[in-house]
Enzyme design. Structure first.
Site, PDB file in Angstrom:
ATOM      1  N   PRO A  10      -1.949   5.269  -2.851  1.00  0.00           N
ATOM      2  CA  PRO A  10      -1.075   5.914  -1.883  1.00  0.00           C
ATOM      3  C   PRO A  10       0.150   5.097  -1.501  1.00  0.00           C
ATOM      4  O   PRO A  10       0.080   3.879  -1.344  1.00  0.00           O
ATOM      5  CB  PRO A  10      -1.979   6.143  -0.668  1.00  0.00           C
ATOM      6  CG  PRO A  10      -3.172   5.300  -0.860  1.00  0.00           C
ATOM      7  CD  PRO A  10      -3.303   5.054  -2.323  1.00  0.00           C
ATOM      8  N   ASN A  11       1.237   5.818  -1.377  1.00  0.00           N
ATOM      9  CA  ASN A  11       2.532   5.341  -0.895  1.00  0.00           C
ATOM     10  C   ASN A  11       3.287   4.462  -1.886  1.00  0.00           C
ATOM     11  O   ASN A  11       4.427   4.098  -1.618  1.00  0.00           O
ATOM     12  CB  ASN A  11       2.404   4.636   0.460  1.00  0.00           C
ATOM     13  CG  ASN A  11       1.845   5.562   1.508  1.00  0.00           C
ATOM     14  OD1 ASN A  11       2.315   6.676   1.669  1.00  0.00           O
ATOM     15  ND2 ASN A  11       0.800   5.120   2.186  1.00  0.00           N
ATOM     16  N   ARG A  18      10.445   2.078   0.600  1.00  0.00           N
ATOM     17  CA  ARG A  18       9.440   1.740   1.611  1.00  0.00           C
ATOM     18  C   ARG A  18       9.455   0.235   1.878  1.00  0.00           C
ATOM     19  O   ARG A  18       9.159  -0.560   0.998  1.00  0.00           O
ATOM     20  CB  ARG A  18       8.053   2.151   1.102  1.00  0.00           C
ATOM     21  CG  ARG A  18       6.924   1.716   2.015  1.00  0.00           C
ATOM     22  CD  ARG A  18       5.580   1.939   1.358  1.00  0.00           C
ATOM     23  NE  ARG A  18       4.513   1.479   2.223  1.00  0.00           N
ATOM     24  CZ  ARG A  18       3.321   1.119   1.817  1.00  0.00           C
ATOM     25  NH1 ARG A  18       3.029   1.179   0.536  1.00  0.00           N
ATOM     26  NH2 ARG A  18       2.414   0.709   2.652  1.00  0.00           N
ATOM     27  N   TYR A  23       8.024  -4.822  -0.131  1.00  0.00           N
ATOM     28  CA  TYR A  23       7.702  -4.267  -1.439  1.00  0.00           C
ATOM     29  C   TYR A  23       8.838  -4.347  -2.460  1.00  0.00           C
ATOM     30  O   TYR A  23       8.664  -3.929  -3.596  1.00  0.00           O
ATOM     31  CB  TYR A  23       7.259  -2.804  -1.276  1.00  0.00           C
ATOM     32  CG  TYR A  23       6.000  -2.688  -0.462  1.00  0.00           C
ATOM     33  CD1 TYR A  23       4.760  -2.981  -1.022  1.00  0.00           C
ATOM     34  CD2 TYR A  23       6.042  -2.330   0.880  1.00  0.00           C
ATOM     35  CE1 TYR A  23       3.601  -2.904  -0.273  1.00  0.00           C
ATOM     36  CE2 TYR A  23       4.882  -2.246   1.641  1.00  0.00           C
ATOM     37  CZ  TYR A  23       3.669  -2.541   1.056  1.00  0.00           C
ATOM     38  OH  TYR A  23       2.517  -2.477   1.790  1.00  0.00           O
ATOM     39  N   ASN A  72      -3.805  -0.883  -8.368  1.00  0.00           N
ATOM     40  CA  ASN A  72      -3.365  -1.146  -7.004  1.00  0.00           C
ATOM     41  C   ASN A  72      -3.765   0.096  -6.215  1.00  0.00           C
ATOM     42  O   ASN A  72      -3.027   1.074  -6.150  1.00  0.00           O
ATOM     43  CB  ASN A  72      -1.861  -1.385  -6.925  1.00  0.00           C
ATOM     44  CG  ASN A  72      -1.411  -1.765  -5.524  1.00  0.00           C
ATOM     45  OD1 ASN A  72      -2.122  -1.548  -4.557  1.00  0.00           O
ATOM     46  ND2 ASN A  72      -0.208  -2.317  -5.422  1.00  0.00           N
ATOM     47  N   ALA A  75      -4.069   1.151   0.253  1.00  0.00           N
ATOM     48  CA  ALA A  75      -4.949   1.182   1.423  1.00  0.00           C
ATOM     49  C   ALA A  75      -6.378   1.584   1.073  1.00  0.00           C
ATOM     50  O   ALA A  75      -7.320   1.188   1.770  1.00  0.00           O
ATOM     51  CB  ALA A  75      -4.380   2.122   2.482  1.00  0.00           C
ATOM     52  N   HIS A  78      -9.416  -0.985   0.846  1.00  0.00           N
ATOM     53  CA  HIS A  78     -10.163  -1.449   2.008  1.00  0.00           C
ATOM     54  C   HIS A  78     -11.073  -0.375   2.600  1.00  0.00           C
ATOM     55  O   HIS A  78     -11.789  -0.643   3.564  1.00  0.00           O
ATOM     56  CB  HIS A  78      -9.179  -1.930   3.078  1.00  0.00           C
ATOM     57  CG  HIS A  78      -8.005  -2.641   2.493  1.00  0.00           C
ATOM     58  ND1 HIS A  78      -8.106  -3.878   1.889  1.00  0.00           N
ATOM     59  CD2 HIS A  78      -6.702  -2.278   2.371  1.00  0.00           C
ATOM     60  CE1 HIS A  78      -6.910  -4.238   1.439  1.00  0.00           C
ATOM     61  NE2 HIS A  78      -6.053  -3.290   1.721  1.00  0.00           N
ATOM     62  N   ASP A  85     -17.050   2.038  -6.792  1.00  0.00           N
ATOM     63  CA  ASP A  85     -18.123   2.520  -7.661  1.00  0.00           C
ATOM     64  C   ASP A  85     -17.583   2.961  -9.022  1.00  0.00           C
ATOM     65  O   ASP A  85     -18.220   2.735 -10.050  1.00  0.00           O
ATOM     66  CB  ASP A  85     -18.867   3.675  -7.005  1.00  0.00           C
ATOM     67  CG  ASP A  85     -19.786   3.243  -5.876  1.00  0.00           C
ATOM     68  OD1 ASP A  85     -20.038   2.020  -5.730  1.00  0.00           O
ATOM     69  OD2 ASP A  85     -20.256   4.125  -5.129  1.00  0.00           O
ATOM     70  N   GLU A  96      -7.383  -6.009 -10.107  1.00  0.00           N
ATOM     71  CA  GLU A  96      -6.875  -5.459  -8.845  1.00  0.00           C
ATOM     72  C   GLU A  96      -5.608  -6.228  -8.486  1.00  0.00           C
ATOM     73  O   GLU A  96      -5.590  -7.458  -8.525  1.00  0.00           O
ATOM     74  CB  GLU A  96      -7.930  -5.640  -7.753  1.00  0.00           C
ATOM     75  CG  GLU A  96      -7.485  -5.169  -6.384  1.00  0.00           C
ATOM     76  CD  GLU A  96      -8.524  -5.448  -5.306  1.00  0.00           C
ATOM     77  OE1 GLU A  96      -8.101  -5.606  -4.151  1.00  0.00           O
ATOM     78  OE2 GLU A  96      -9.732  -5.503  -5.608  1.00  0.00           O
ATOM     79  N   HIS A  98      -2.094  -6.429  -5.719  1.00  0.00           N
ATOM     80  CA  HIS A  98      -1.401  -6.027  -4.492  1.00  0.00           C
ATOM     81  C   HIS A  98      -0.051  -6.713  -4.455  1.00  0.00           C
ATOM     82  O   HIS A  98       0.060  -7.908  -4.773  1.00  0.00           O
ATOM     83  CB  HIS A  98      -2.218  -6.381  -3.246  1.00  0.00           C
ATOM     84  CG  HIS A  98      -3.523  -5.665  -3.210  1.00  0.00           C
ATOM     85  ND1 HIS A  98      -3.632  -4.349  -2.830  1.00  0.00           N
ATOM     86  CD2 HIS A  98      -4.765  -6.066  -3.560  1.00  0.00           C
ATOM     87  CE1 HIS A  98      -4.891  -3.977  -2.937  1.00  0.00           C
ATOM     88  NE2 HIS A  98      -5.599  -4.998  -3.395  1.00  0.00           N
ATOM     89  N   ILE A  99       0.956  -5.970  -4.067  1.00  0.00           N
ATOM     90  CA  ILE A  99       2.309  -6.490  -3.997  1.00  0.00           C
ATOM     91  C   ILE A  99       2.431  -7.488  -2.849  1.00  0.00           C
ATOM     92  O   ILE A  99       2.977  -8.579  -3.009  1.00  0.00           O
ATOM     93  CB  ILE A  99       3.316  -5.326  -3.847  1.00  0.00           C
ATOM     94  CG1 ILE A  99       3.246  -4.431  -5.090  1.00  0.00           C
ATOM     95  CG2 ILE A  99       4.725  -5.858  -3.610  1.00  0.00           C
ATOM     96  CD1 ILE A  99       3.961  -3.095  -4.946  1.00  0.00           C
ATOM     97  N   SER A 100       1.904  -7.126  -1.704  1.00  0.00           N
ATOM     98  CA  SER A 100       1.962  -8.009  -0.541  1.00  0.00           C
ATOM     99  C   SER A 100       0.731  -8.910  -0.510  1.00  0.00           C
ATOM    100  O   SER A 100      -0.263  -8.642  -1.176  1.00  0.00           O
ATOM    101  CB  SER A 100       2.039  -7.195   0.755  1.00  0.00           C
ATOM    102  OG  SER A 100       0.824  -6.506   0.973  1.00  0.00           O
ATOM    103  N   ARG A 105      -1.944 -10.094   6.301  1.00  0.00           N
ATOM    104  CA  ARG A 105      -1.753  -8.852   7.046  1.00  0.00           C
ATOM    105  C   ARG A 105      -2.944  -8.609   7.960  1.00  0.00           C
ATOM    106  O   ARG A 105      -3.713  -9.521   8.243  1.00  0.00           O
ATOM    107  CB  ARG A 105      -1.515  -7.704   6.061  1.00  0.00           C
ATOM    108  CG  ARG A 105      -0.250  -7.954   5.221  1.00  0.00           C
ATOM    109  CD  ARG A 105       0.034  -6.872   4.236  1.00  0.00           C
ATOM    110  NE  ARG A 105       0.378  -5.633   4.918  1.00  0.00           N
ATOM    111  CZ  ARG A 105       0.554  -4.483   4.304  1.00  0.00           C
ATOM    112  NH1 ARG A 105       0.427  -4.388   3.005  1.00  0.00           N
ATOM    113  NH2 ARG A 105       0.857  -3.400   4.985  1.00  0.00           N
ATOM    114  N   ARG A 109      -7.448  -5.537   6.050  1.00  0.00           N
ATOM    115  CA  ARG A 109      -6.954  -5.638   4.673  1.00  0.00           C
ATOM    116  C   ARG A 109      -7.542  -6.831   3.922  1.00  0.00           C
ATOM    117  O   ARG A 109      -7.252  -7.039   2.756  1.00  0.00           O
ATOM    118  CB  ARG A 109      -5.427  -5.707   4.660  1.00  0.00           C
ATOM    119  CG  ARG A 109      -4.773  -4.427   5.156  1.00  0.00           C
ATOM    120  CD  ARG A 109      -3.267  -4.481   4.975  1.00  0.00           C
ATOM    121  NE  ARG A 109      -2.603  -3.448   5.731  1.00  0.00           N
ATOM    122  CZ  ARG A 109      -2.384  -2.209   5.297  1.00  0.00           C
ATOM    123  NH1 ARG A 109      -2.788  -1.837   4.099  1.00  0.00           N
ATOM    124  NH2 ARG A 109      -1.764  -1.333   6.064  1.00  0.00           N
TER     125      ARG A 109
END
Length: 142
Positions: A10-11, A18, A23, A72, A75, A78, A85, A96, A98-100, A105, A109
């Site tokens: 998402p996003n 954004r 990002y 990625n 959200a 978490h 699964d 996995e 993540h950009i940030s 954070r 997270r």
């Protein structure tokens, strides 16, 4: 030719607009074009969805025929036992990303339902996190 798919949650379709301070300013299309041109000997596909079930379906669909998945889940990382699964159920290795830096954070997270089932986790290097994941799959050949 190795086949890798980037699956974004998402996003992430809003990259470039954004929170560019977090990002970056590249759009998703610009980023994907740059990565594909940098690694012409790889087949790099992409899928993005804001819907958890669609992400699970794509992981299941690609999880037995691709050489690597870069995930990625944003959200959903978490919150989604279901995505964790799905990653556990497939044969294709998953990194996995993540950009940030998720550990810099909010506390919620810091937990990932996906990480225990992955080859590894890369966080906090901006869009370079994806490239580091690609490198991890290329290094498998060494």
């Amino acid at each position: 030719m190795k086949k890798i798919i980037i699956i974004n949650g998402p996003n992430l379709n809003l990259l470039g607009s954004r929170e560019p301070d977090v990002y970056g300013s590249l759009t998703l299309v610009e980023f994907l074009d740059a990565i594909k041109s940098k690694y012409p000997k790889l087949e790099i596909d992409h899928f993005q969805s804001n819907i958890e079930g669609e992400l699970i379906s794509k992981i299941q669909e690609m999880g037995f025929s691709y050489d690597g998945i870069i995930l990625n889940a944003a959200a959903y990382t978490h919150t989604s036992v279901g995505i964790g699964d799905a990653v556990r159920a497939i044969k294709t290795p998953v990194v996995e990303v993540h950009i940030s830096n998720t550990f810099a954070r909010e506390d919620f997270r810091h937990q990932s339902f996906i990480a225990p089932h992955t080859k590894g986790v890369i966080v906090g290097f901006g869009l370079q996190s994806y490239e580091l994941a690609i490198q991890s799959f290329l290094n498998d050949e060494i």
